[in-house]
Design a protein around this motif. Structure first.
Motif, PDB file in Angstrom:
ATOM      1  N   VAL A 167      42.084  32.924  63.922  1.00 14.16           N
ATOM      2  CA  VAL A 167      42.637  34.139  63.341  1.00 14.16           C
ATOM      3  C   VAL A 167      43.029  33.884  61.892  1.00 14.16           C
ATOM      4  CG1 VAL A 167      44.357  35.968  63.534  1.00 14.16           C
ATOM      5  CG2 VAL A 167      43.545  34.803  65.590  1.00 14.16           C
ATOM      6  N   VAL A 168      42.599  34.772  61.010  1.00 20.44           N
ATOM      7  CA  VAL A 168      42.955  34.715  59.592  1.00 20.44           C
ATOM      8  C   VAL A 168      43.578  36.051  59.200  1.00 20.44           C
ATOM      9  CG1 VAL A 168      42.070  34.554  57.228  1.00 20.44           C
ATOM     10  CG2 VAL A 168      41.157  33.053  59.011  1.00 20.44           C
ATOM     11  N   ASN A 169      44.683  35.992  58.487  1.00 21.31           N
ATOM     12  CA  ASN A 169      45.293  37.189  57.920  1.00 21.31           C
ATOM     13  C   ASN A 169      44.986  37.268  56.435  1.00 21.31           C
ATOM     14  OD1 ASN A 169      46.422  38.275  60.199  1.00 21.31           O
ATOM     15  ND2 ASN A 169      48.469  37.465  59.843  1.00 21.31           N
ATOM     16  N   LEU A 170      44.636  38.441  55.951  1.00 25.23           N
ATOM     17  CA  LEU A 170      44.460  38.697  54.523  1.00 25.23           C
ATOM     18  C   LEU A 170      45.496  39.725  54.095  1.00 25.23           C
ATOM     19  CD1 LEU A 170      40.583  38.941  54.062  1.00 25.23           C
ATOM     20  CD2 LEU A 170      42.065  36.954  53.744  1.00 25.23           C
ATOM     21  N   GLU A 171      46.206  39.404  53.012  1.00 19.43           N
ATOM     22  CA  GLU A 171      47.260  40.295  52.530  1.00 19.43           C
ATOM     23  C   GLU A 171      47.010  40.677  51.080  1.00 19.43           C
ATOM     24  OE1 GLU A 171      52.153  40.575  52.319  1.00 19.43           O
ATOM     25  OE2 GLU A 171      51.177  38.706  52.944  1.00 19.43           O
ATOM     26  N   GLU A 172      47.149  41.939  50.777  1.00 22.08           N
ATOM     27  CA  GLU A 172      47.022  42.444  49.415  1.00 22.08           C
ATOM     28  C   GLU A 172      48.434  42.649  48.866  1.00 22.08           C
ATOM     29  OE1 GLU A 172      46.209  44.078  45.802  1.00 22.08           O
ATOM     30  OE2 GLU A 172      47.537  45.045  47.244  1.00 22.08           O
ATOM     31  N   LYS A 173      48.761  41.950  47.772  1.00 20.14           N
ATOM     32  CA  LYS A 173      50.131  41.953  47.268  1.00 20.14           C
ATOM     33  C   LYS A 173      50.307  42.691  45.951  1.00 20.14           C
ATOM     34  CE  LYS A 173      51.115  37.493  49.473  1.00 20.14           C
ATOM     35  NZ  LYS A 173      51.576  36.093  49.264  1.00 20.14           N
ATOM     36  N   ALA A 174      49.193  43.081  45.301  1.00 18.03           N
ATOM     37  CA  ALA A 174      49.292  43.673  43.965  1.00 18.03           C
ATOM     38  C   ALA A 174      49.257  45.196  43.987  1.00 18.03           C
ATOM     39  CB  ALA A 174      48.169  43.140  43.074  1.00 18.03           C
ATOM     40  N   GLY A 175      49.066  45.786  45.148  1.00 20.23           N
ATOM     41  CA  GLY A 175      49.009  47.240  45.227  1.00 20.23           C
ATOM     42  C   GLY A 175      47.722  47.829  44.691  1.00 20.23           C
ATOM     43  N   ILE A 176      46.611  47.095  44.847  1.00 21.69           N
ATOM     44  CA  ILE A 176      45.310  47.531  44.344  1.00 21.69           C
ATOM     45  C   ILE A 176      44.373  47.748  45.525  1.00 21.69           C
ATOM     46  CG2 ILE A 176      43.351  46.951  42.869  1.00 21.69           C
ATOM     47  CD1 ILE A 176      45.209  45.043  41.357  1.00 21.69           C
ATOM     48  N   LYS A 177      43.708  48.867  45.556  1.00 25.26           N
ATOM     49  CA  LYS A 177      42.735  49.141  46.605  1.00 25.26           C
ATOM     50  C   LYS A 177      41.516  48.240  46.418  1.00 25.26           C
ATOM     51  CE  LYS A 177      40.076  52.898  48.739  1.00 25.26           C
ATOM     52  NZ  LYS A 177      39.763  54.352  48.695  1.00 25.26           N
ATOM     53  N   ARG A 178      41.068  47.613  47.498  1.00 23.56           N
ATOM     54  CA  ARG A 178      39.929  46.704  47.443  1.00 23.56           C
ATOM     55  C   ARG A 178      38.785  47.260  48.284  1.00 23.56           C
ATOM     56  NH1 ARG A 178      42.254  41.995  44.865  1.00 23.56           N
ATOM     57  NH2 ARG A 178      44.424  42.641  44.551  1.00 23.56           N
ATOM     58  N   LYS A 179      37.576  47.085  47.783  1.00 29.79           N
ATOM     59  CA  LYS A 179      36.385  47.498  48.507  1.00 29.79           C
ATOM     60  C   LYS A 179      35.390  46.350  48.509  1.00 29.79           C
ATOM     61  CE  LYS A 179      33.512  50.336  50.593  1.00 29.79           C
ATOM     62  NZ  LYS A 179      33.737  50.778  51.984  1.00 29.79           N
ATOM     63  N   ALA A 180      35.143  45.803  49.694  1.00 28.76           N
ATOM     64  CA  ALA A 180      34.170  44.714  49.877  1.00 28.76           C
ATOM     65  C   ALA A 180      34.447  43.556  48.921  1.00 28.76           C
ATOM     66  CB  ALA A 180      32.743  45.220  49.704  1.00 28.76           C
ATOM     67  N   GLU A 181      35.694  43.098  48.885  1.00 34.29           N
ATOM     68  CA  GLU A 181      36.043  41.960  48.025  1.00 34.29           C
ATOM     69  C   GLU A 181      35.609  40.656  48.697  1.00 34.29           C
ATOM     70  OE1 GLU A 181      40.093  39.711  46.561  1.00 34.29           O
ATOM     71  OE2 GLU A 181      39.886  41.844  46.139  1.00 34.29           O
ATOM     72  N   ILE A 526      38.578  48.477  33.024  1.00 32.52           N
ATOM     73  CA  ILE A 526      38.493  47.048  32.712  1.00 32.52           C
ATOM     74  C   ILE A 526      39.839  46.370  32.949  1.00 32.52           C
ATOM     75  CG2 ILE A 526      38.089  45.382  30.871  1.00 32.52           C
ATOM     76  CD1 ILE A 526      35.581  46.697  31.984  1.00 32.52           C
ATOM     77  N   GLU A 527      40.913  47.002  32.547  1.00 27.95           N
ATOM     78  CA  GLU A 527      42.242  46.424  32.779  1.00 27.95           C
ATOM     79  C   GLU A 527      42.532  46.292  34.266  1.00 27.95           C
ATOM     80  OE1 GLU A 527      43.943  48.518  28.680  1.00 27.95           O
ATOM     81  OE2 GLU A 527      44.703  49.149  30.651  1.00 27.95           O
ATOM     82  N   GLY A 528      42.140  47.312  35.031  1.00 34.23           N
ATOM     83  CA  GLY A 528      42.345  47.259  36.474  1.00 34.23           C
ATOM     84  C   GLY A 528      41.502  46.197  37.143  1.00 34.23           C
ATOM     85  N   LEU A 529      40.260  46.035  36.660  1.00 34.28           N
ATOM     86  CA  LEU A 529      39.385  45.028  37.237  1.00 34.28           C
ATOM     87  C   LEU A 529      39.937  43.632  36.981  1.00 34.28           C
ATOM     88  CD1 LEU A 529      36.817  44.101  38.637  1.00 34.28           C
ATOM     89  CD2 LEU A 529      35.621  44.290  36.443  1.00 34.28           C
ATOM     90  N   ARG A 530      40.405  43.385  35.763  1.00 30.74           N
ATOM     91  CA  ARG A 530      40.954  42.053  35.488  1.00 30.74           C
ATOM     92  C   ARG A 530      42.198  41.792  36.333  1.00 30.74           C
ATOM     93  NH1 ARG A 530      44.497  39.098  32.248  1.00 30.74           N
ATOM     94  NH2 ARG A 530      43.688  37.012  31.812  1.00 30.74           N
ATOM     95  N   LYS A 531      43.042  42.800  36.493  1.00 33.31           N
ATOM     96  CA  LYS A 531      44.226  42.631  37.340  1.00 33.31           C
ATOM     97  C   LYS A 531      43.815  42.315  38.771  1.00 33.31           C
ATOM     98  CE  LYS A 531      48.458  44.964  38.864  1.00 33.31           C
ATOM     99  NZ  LYS A 531      49.253  46.214  38.826  1.00 33.31           N
ATOM    100  N   GLU A 532      42.785  42.993  39.243  1.00 34.25           N
ATOM    101  CA  GLU A 532      42.286  42.731  40.595  1.00 34.25           C
ATOM    102  C   GLU A 532      41.761  41.308  40.721  1.00 34.25           C
ATOM    103  OE1 GLU A 532      38.609  44.325  43.403  1.00 34.25           O
ATOM    104  OE2 GLU A 532      39.501  45.670  41.920  1.00 34.25           O
TER     105      GLU A 532
END
Length: 678
Positions: A167-181, A526-532
């Motif tokens: 079992v692996v947990n993945l957590e998103e901590k930056a508040g950014i929506k991810r699609k197929a990361e 671009i700013e959002g992508l770099r943050k992601e």
């Protein structure tokens, strides 16, 4: 999921009730119990390489539960290794012996012999890497697992055919929506529980009690003692601030190599590849592996290239890495390689990785062949993403003086773009010429066309050093570079510094983006992508909680013939393939199964397809095993077609050969290692 010291029933399957092939038979119950006691989740320790000698089976995770047990196990391990070492050294020669022979040849000025020995040393190094390279500490250790039989009935039935899971947990901590990361993790498994991780691993997401398979990619699969280790890539979605759980299923002798489909298409051999996804097509130099040109896949298909004769070498848009020697005598660079000194390639449905390394060449190589700074460069191209990564490491092997060092230089012919942009240290996009006060504080540079919205932008993600001062963060873009057009370069060594100390390492990780760009919406993208990219999903080992929510899931995990429902039992096919021997080993009586040359067996009705590899390109003809026959073995040997056609129900046999992934000693079974004495 808990750290498991499995019972006999958790570790051992009997052929009569499991369908497991004789080629992938688990250890005995007694052996399994001993192995389970020796394992911990602390990862794999590197062992000293002694040619093909003492630690040829390095990597067993120790210590044991008690000091006495640990001492006994280590003593037994060393005794077994010494016994194997004596057998191996009679068939090979150690790294140290070859070094002595090389020195003698050099002293005698027998340069042809010296070159032969240098090549033999490299071969020893390749084998040492296969047997001893440390991939790091796994996210989950080999004994962190549970059994599919323990899952709720709805999930257990859906995953029929598989025996174990992590079992692996993945957590998103930056508040950014991810699609197929893309997510990459390192995992370790009990070797007794799996025949081939590449065939068996399936990644499944749990969402609202429903199981859904996600596309994944296994690479760098290695064997270390009683453990198998691999890197696993898979694609993950997240709405932001979510924690999601994934099951990693494995342990299915009937599993076949998953045939995942994606937009990532790769053609070519070696490092000179053409790589395409929905956003661009990248062409790598057939000579050096450098990125030669890009075609941006928009309505008019802009080609980003560098024309002309370069400096005598093939032109490309990526010219780094390089440095200029003291007193401006010469520029040594990797774009001068006549071919890659060394490289590794990973190909798959999610990511293609091309890693190249070596010492840069002089313009008059080999008159000047300095061994001062090793360049290690990696490209990563992804499915469905508008960017690729470039990761670099420049390591000083000795203290030396230079004029400048570059880890980034991009040259584009023509005026494809109308405007330049850059990103300041706050991560904000700016336009126009970079002010002098910001020239060494850049975290992104690039160009765009305000009419066509084409763009090519470099985002700096990580620049740091070991054994050296803070690197410079320059690289201002320019429109006019010696009749070419667009240009930028990055010099990580601060101005005025001329000496690079031994042991200094310059690290770089950048992303190069080809998104449609305009001044209204482009900066935010671009700013959002770099943050992601700077805040990837966080992975952690976990236990399976709240199974009460388990629901019936659509379909099933297994494809046709993967859930012990093959119309022809695969166990019989694997058993038949054990009768196909390699006559080049006259006394070993070793089969292509124990050599690890059989990568996959698929069954469709009465049709059987066998996918095999060959040990190296000096033996390129896999059809030798398909059609050939021999009588040199103590036991009967057959070819693939003869052996498999004898299995009841087989009407047609197809043999295919692959060079990917490349074969190594990691593919050997335990019986194969024993027969070869390693």
């Amino acid at each position: 999921m808990k750290k498991n010291s499995p019972s006999k029933s958790g570790l051992v399957l009997r052929e009569s009730d499991s369908g497991i092939s004789s080629s992938e038979r688990f250890f005995s119950e007694e052996t399994s119990e001993k192995v389970s006691e020796t394992l911990n989740s602390d990862g794999i320790k590197r062992r000293k390489f002694l040619g093909m000698g003492l630690m040829g089976l390095a990597g067993l995770s120790l210590p044991l539960g008690t000091k006495a047990e640990g001492k006994t196990a280590i003593e037994n391990f060393v005794k077994e290794s010494v016994s194997m070492a004596e057998s191996v050294t009679s068939q090979s020669d150690s790294f140290e012996d070859k070094m002595k022979m090389l020195q003698k040849a050099w002293d005698k000025k027998d340069y042809r012999l010296a070159r032969a020995l240098t090549n033999s040393l490299r071969i020893s190094e390749l084998q040492a890497q296969a047997e001893h390279e440390d991939l790091g500490t796994p996210l989950l250790g080999a004994n962190q697992f549970d059994t599919v039989a323990s899952l709720p009935a709805a999930w257990k039935n859906w995953a029929k055919g598989w025996m174990y899971y992590k079992v692996v947990n993945l957590e998103e901590k930056a508040g950014i929506k991810r699609k197929a990361e893309p997510v990459e993790i390192l995992l370790s498994f009990l070797a007794t529980q799996t025949g081939s991780l590449a065939r068996e691993i399936r990644v499944v997401e749990i969402k609202d009690g429903v199981l859904t398979e996600v596309i994944s990619q296994v690479f760098s699969e290695i064997r270390r003692g009683a453990e198998k280790i691999c890197k696993l890539l898979f694609l993950a979605d997240n709405q932001g601030k979510e924690k999601r759980s994934y099951l990693i299923f494995y342990g299915n002798p009937d599993a076949e190599l998953p045939n995942y489909q994606s937009d990532l298409k790769v053609t070519g051999e070696g490092y000179g590849l053409d790589i395409e996804n929905e956003y661009f097509t990248a062409y790598l130099s057939k000579q050096t592996g450098q990125l030669a040109r890009l075609i941006l896949k928009r309505e008019h298909g802009l080609e980003v290239y560098s024309g002309g004769q370069g400096h005598g070498e093939p032109a490309g848009i990526d010219w780094a890495h390089d440095y200029v020697t003291e007193d401006n005598f010469q520029k040594v660079r990797i774009s001068l390689w006549e071919e890659c000194p060394d490289f590794e390639v990973v190909r798959g449905p999610i990511c293609t990785i091309i890693r190249r390394w070596g010492l840069p060449y002089s313009p008059v190589h080999p008159i000047f062949s300095a061994a001062r700074m090793n360049m290690d460069i990696e490209y990563r191209f992804y499915a469905g993403l508008p960017y690729f990564h470039k990761i670099g490491h420049m390591s000083a092997l000795k203290t030396f003086d230079m004029v400048y060092v570059r880890d980034d230089e991009w040259v584009i012919t023509g005026q494809s773009f109308t405007d330049q942009m850059w990103m300041n240290s706050d991560g904000k996009v700016q336009f126009g010429v970079v002010p002098e006060e910001s020239a060494d504080k850049l975290w992104g540079v690039g160009f765009f066309n305000k009419d066509t919205r084409d763009s090519f932008i470099g985002l700096f993600l990580d620049h740091h050093t070991d054994g050296f001062q803070e690197p410079s963060h320059g690289g201002s873009p320019s429109f006019y570079y010696k009749w070419h057009g667009q240009f930028w370069q990055r010099m990580p060594v601060p101005k005025g510094v001329k000496t690079i100390p031994e042991g200094a390492v310059f690290h770089q990780k950048n992303a190069y983006v080809t998104l449609p760009f305009d001044t209204k919406d482009g900066p935010a993208k671009i700013e959002g992508l770099r943050k992601e990219l700077m805040n990837p999903l966080s992975s952690a080992s976990s236990e399976l909680n709240n199974t009460a929510q388990a629901k019936e899931s659509p379909g099933r995990l297994a494809r046709l013939a993967e859930a012990q429902d093959s119309p022809i039992p695969k166990e019989l096919i694997w058993k038949a393939l054990r009768d196909v021997k390699d006559p080049q080993f006259y006394k070993s009586d070793i089969s292509i199964v124990d050599l690890g040359l059989v990568y996959d067996v698929t069954v469709r009705g009465g049709l059987v397809k066998v996918l095999i590899a060959m040990p190296h390109r000096g033996r390129p003809l896999g059809t030798y095993f398909a059609y050939g026959s021999n009588v040199v073995h103590p036991t009967t040997s057959k070819n693939i077609l003869t052996a498999v056609y004898e299995v009841p129900g087989v009407k047609k046999v197809i043999m295919e050969q692959t060079w990917y992934p490349g074969w190594s000693s990691n593919m050997l079974t335990d019986e194969g290692r024993k027969k070869l004495g390693i």
